[in-house]
Write a protein that holds these residues in place. Structure first.
Motif, PDB file in Angstrom:
ATOM      1  N   ASP A   1       0.889  -1.333  -0.305  1.00  0.00           N
ATOM      2  CA  ASP A   1       0.047   0.527  -0.186  1.00  0.00           C
ATOM      3  C   ASP A   1       1.071   1.462   0.021  1.00  0.00           C
ATOM      4  OD1 ASP A   1      -2.331  -1.358   0.175  1.00  0.00           O
ATOM      5  OD2 ASP A   1      -1.690  -1.464   1.880  1.00  0.00           O
ATOM      6  N   ASP A   2       0.250   1.897  -0.432  1.00  0.00           N
ATOM      7  CA  ASP A   2       1.041   3.282  -0.610  1.00  0.00           C
ATOM      8  C   ASP A   2       2.737   3.153  -0.628  1.00  0.00           C
ATOM      9  OD1 ASP A   2       0.776   6.233   0.012  1.00  0.00           O
ATOM     10  OD2 ASP A   2       1.725   5.981   1.809  1.00  0.00           O
TER      11      ASP A   2
ATOM     12  N   GLY B   1       0.382   7.095  -2.439  1.00  0.00           N
ATOM     13  CA  GLY B   1      -0.963   6.704  -2.519  1.00  0.00           C
ATOM     14  C   GLY B   1      -1.694   5.501  -3.021  1.00  0.00           C
TER      15      GLY B   1
END
Length: 140
Positions: free
Chosen positions: A125-126, A130
């Motif tokens: 994630d990210d 983002g």
């Protein structure tokens, strides 16, 4: 403790392949000898001869590693991506691949790969601004 110097290798050192050979020698102790990296490159052109898409990857240790698959906007949703991927997977099978792996950013083609039989086995994630990057695999 030994005193080591960390440095940027010269172009000649990089192109010599010594580092890769030494890594393979180490790996052979565990999995036996295996072949060199075998490229899998597939491209598509339109009726004017212009490049409209392609796939770049390689087979190593019975795995197809898809580095990139791209289709121009104007050629999307016509089955070209599927055809490129299927062709590359067939070439990889002929080179001894039994599985395939790739990664794709959130804004790219995760849903496309799921439709082609890939499954997500990991995600960061990210990864960038983002967005996540998904890691996917498929048995060939």
């Amino acid at each position: 403790m030994s005193n080591f110097e960390i440095y940027t290798p010269t172009a000649e050192e990089v192109h010599s392949g010594e580092l890769g050979r030494r890594m393979r020698q180490f790996n052979y102790r565990f999995v036996g000898e295996y072949g060199q990296v075998q490229p899998v490159w597939v491209s598509a052109k339109d009726d004017t001869g212009g490049l409209v898409g392609g796939l770049r990857g390689f087979v190593l240790l019975h795995w197809l590693n898809v580095e990139l698959l791209f289709v121009d906007d104007a050629a999307r949703n016509q089955g070209l991506g599927r055809r490129l991927l299927e062709t590359a997977e067939q070439k990889a099978r002929e080179l001894g691949a039994r599985n395939a792996t790739l990664n794709t950013f959130e804004w790219q083609a995760r849903e496309f790969y799921l439709k082609q039989g890939y499954e997500e086995f990991g995600r960061i994630d990210d990864y960038v601004q983002g967005f996540y990057v998904a890691y996917m695999k498929k048995a060939l």
